[in-house]
Design a protein around this motif. Structure first.
Motif, PDB file in Angstrom:
ATOM      1  N   VAL A 198       6.163  -1.232 -13.969  1.00  0.00           N
ATOM      2  CA  VAL A 198       5.149  -1.481 -12.943  1.00  0.00           C
ATOM      3  C   VAL A 198       4.899  -0.187 -12.172  1.00  0.00           C
ATOM      4  O   VAL A 198       5.830   0.434 -11.654  1.00  0.00           O
ATOM      5  N   LEU A 199       3.633   0.213 -12.095  1.00  0.00           N
ATOM      6  CA  LEU A 199       3.259   1.420 -11.367  1.00  0.00           C
ATOM      7  C   LEU A 199       2.874   1.116  -9.926  1.00  0.00           C
ATOM      8  O   LEU A 199       3.301   1.793  -8.996  1.00  0.00           O
ATOM      9  N   GLU A 200       2.034   0.092  -9.738  1.00  0.00           N
ATOM     10  CA  GLU A 200       1.564  -0.253  -8.397  1.00  0.00           C
ATOM     11  C   GLU A 200       1.249  -1.742  -8.329  1.00  0.00           C
ATOM     12  O   GLU A 200       0.988  -2.388  -9.350  1.00  0.00           O
ATOM     13  N   VAL A 201       1.253  -2.273  -7.108  1.00  0.00           N
ATOM     14  CA  VAL A 201       0.799  -3.637  -6.848  1.00  0.00           C
ATOM     15  C   VAL A 201      -0.233  -3.519  -5.733  1.00  0.00           C
ATOM     16  O   VAL A 201       0.108  -3.297  -4.575  1.00  0.00           O
ATOM     17  N   ASN A 202      -1.506  -3.637  -6.084  1.00  0.00           N
ATOM     18  CA  ASN A 202      -2.611  -3.300  -5.183  1.00  0.00           C
ATOM     19  C   ASN A 202      -3.170  -4.550  -4.510  1.00  0.00           C
ATOM     20  O   ASN A 202      -3.770  -5.397  -5.176  1.00  0.00           O
ATOM     21  N   ILE A 233       0.833  -1.211   0.000  1.00  0.00           N
ATOM     22  CA  ILE A 233       0.000   0.000   0.000  1.00  0.00           C
ATOM     23  C   ILE A 233       0.865   1.258   0.000  1.00  0.00           C
ATOM     24  O   ILE A 233       0.409   2.326  -0.393  1.00  0.00           O
ATOM     25  N   HIS A 234       2.129   1.139   0.430  1.00  0.00           N
ATOM     26  CA  HIS A 234       3.043   2.279   0.387  1.00  0.00           C
ATOM     27  C   HIS A 234       3.708   2.252  -0.985  1.00  0.00           C
ATOM     28  O   HIS A 234       4.570   1.425  -1.264  1.00  0.00           O
ATOM     29  N   LYS A 235       3.307   3.167  -1.862  1.00  0.00           N
ATOM     30  CA  LYS A 235       3.703   3.090  -3.267  1.00  0.00           C
ATOM     31  C   LYS A 235       5.210   3.199  -3.473  1.00  0.00           C
ATOM     32  O   LYS A 235       5.756   2.583  -4.394  1.00  0.00           O
ATOM     33  N   ALA A 282       7.820   0.464  -5.092  1.00  0.00           N
ATOM     34  CA  ALA A 282       8.781   0.772  -6.155  1.00  0.00           C
ATOM     35  C   ALA A 282      10.196   0.370  -5.768  1.00  0.00           C
ATOM     36  O   ALA A 282      10.933  -0.213  -6.577  1.00  0.00           O
ATOM     37  N   ALA A 283      10.583   0.675  -4.530  1.00  0.00           N
ATOM     38  CA  ALA A 283      11.936   0.349  -4.081  1.00  0.00           C
ATOM     39  C   ALA A 283      12.154  -1.163  -4.035  1.00  0.00           C
ATOM     40  O   ALA A 283      13.212  -1.666  -4.426  1.00  0.00           O
ATOM     41  N   THR A 284      11.134  -1.897  -3.571  1.00  0.00           N
ATOM     42  CA  THR A 284      11.242  -3.357  -3.490  1.00  0.00           C
ATOM     43  C   THR A 284      11.379  -3.970  -4.877  1.00  0.00           C
ATOM     44  O   THR A 284      12.246  -4.820  -5.129  1.00  0.00           O
TER      45      THR A 284
END
Length: 414
Positions: free
Chosen positions: A256-260, A98-100, A104-106
């Motif tokens: 990849v923009l987000e993983v929701n 949830i922390h965008k 991204a860093a991961t």
């Protein structure tokens, strides 16, 4: 494998279509759904014995942490349940997702392509680094939902490291579609792609979220292999059992923009005719050695049954815990460059929120999404006014709203 019904708890304090659909799918598969929410859930420690009420064998985590001002409280609740019973989408994985920027860093650390981004705790450091993103970039709150807390900004102007009480960051704009902006949502359960769709931004906007009115198109059978493999890898890296992975195509490949972890089902079902709900139910049931007929899963997936499930607890009769919002309230209004307190007035006859020009400039409201023509009194034409996004804090909650900018200097309210 056990033939006894599995009691699948769905941990969800809200009334979403997805929660209802998962509960109904568990029942349709011949097992027992349990909707864990405020009205019925409890955890007891007595003489060293720990018990969960109602009793469950496994829990599917559907807590919407991005919709609360205190996500740590809900994370603690989910962690408590997870220490006692097996859980899909465990709290640690959900927190990182949830922390965008954490996402991204991961992903970048695992060699998954993400847009360049910068998170800085100080105003000076963030603005020192903004030039590398060009004249236009993406500005996001680290935690947000349904497109809220996301702006396309003019980076010739300074931005703040926070929006209200939420950390914000800069991100490179990836866009190879000059006429129509789109991205790709891939929904994954376990190690399987349930469906995917292209999402197109509505007119006058650049964000593709279905909640904002974006159009959808089935992409399940024709999405590129690179995008499919990247989505599967991303969900695996983030350690999520089910997720909606959002990707965008650049000139050099997919990002990849987000993983929701709590992605909605409505748009995906509209585009593909497939509901992820029975696949999530199957994953939960089989994780504790329950039995599921795959033909039943496929049949149930052809319908998005979001009717009120039989397992739904009776609603609370005492609503005194909900904040009372008056006709005139002091609110915190936030833009890309700051926050301030102001008085706001509810107007039951209005169809759109409006904000004073001077106040909009003070907080950095914008960028302008579109223009709207607002009628005044008996005037047939009305004046064209810019439309922007704002974050409004009221009654202890934050809401992203769309507002027209107009001169309200003669009024006492924003």
């Amino acid at each position: 494998m056990s033939s006894d019904p599995v009691r699948v708890g769905v941990l969800s304090l809200h009334n979403s279509k997805e929660t209802k659909a998962i509960c109904n799918a568990v029942e349709d598969l011949g097992h027992e759904p349990v909707w864990l929410r405020e009205e019925n859930a409890a955890i007891s420690v007595e003489d060293g014995d720990v018990s969960v009420e109602p009793a469950v064998d496994i829990i599917a985590n559907r807590l919407l942490l991005s919709n609360t001002d205190q996500p740590a409280e809900l994370l603690g609740l989910a962690t408590t349940f997870e220490r006692i019973r097996p859980m899909l989408n465990e709290p640690n994985a959900v927190l990182a997702s949830i922390h965008k920027f954490a996402t991204a860093a991961t992903l970048a650390d695992w060699n998954i392509r993400v847009p360049d981004a910068l998170l800085a705790l100080s105003n000076d450091r963030l603005n020192e680094g903004r030039e590398r993103f060009g004249e236009v970039g993406v500005y996001k709150t680290a935690i947000g939902t349904h497109g809220g807390g996301t702006w396309k900004v003019d980076l010739t102007e300074r931005v703040n490291p926070k929006v209200g009480n939420r950390q914000a960051f800069l991100q490179k704009l990836i866009d190879r579609d000059d006429e129509e902006h789109r991205d790709l949502r891939v929904y994954i359960v376990g190690d399987e792609i349930i469906g995917s769709m292209y999402r197109y931004a509505p007119e006058g906007d650049w964000r593709t979220n279905v909640a904002l009115g974006g159009a959808v198109e089935d992409a399940t059978d024709d999405m590129p292999d690179e995008a499919a493999e990247t989505a599967l890898y991303s969900a695996d890296v983030m350690d999520l059992d089910y997720a909606g992975v959002d990707l965008v195509e650049g000139y050099d490949g997919w990002y990849v923009l987000e993983v929701n972890p709590t992605a909605g089902f409505k748009g995906l079902f509209e585009a593909t005719g497939t509901s992820p709900a029975p696949y999530i139910a199957k994953l939960a049931i089989e994780a504790v050695d329950g039995e599921v007929d795959d033909d039943d899963v496929e049949r149930i997936a052809a319908t998005l049954d979001d009717s009120r499930p039989a397992c739904a607890p009776l609603p609370k009769t005492n609503s005194s815990e909900q904040p009372d919002i008056g006709y005139i309230e002091e609110v915190v209004v936030t833009g890309t460059s700051g926050s301030t307190q102001a008085l706001a007035k509810s107007d039951t006859g209005a169809t759109r929120t409006s904000i004073d020009t001077q106040l909009a400039a003070e907080i950095g409201a914008g960028p302008i999404k579109s223009m709207t023509r607002v009628k005044s009194g008996s005037m047939k034409g009305g004046k064209a006014r810019p439309v922007v996004d704002l974050v409004i804090g009221i009654g202890g909650n934050q809401h992203t709203v769309t507002a027209s900018v107009e001169d309200r200097g003669h009024m006492d309210y924003l």
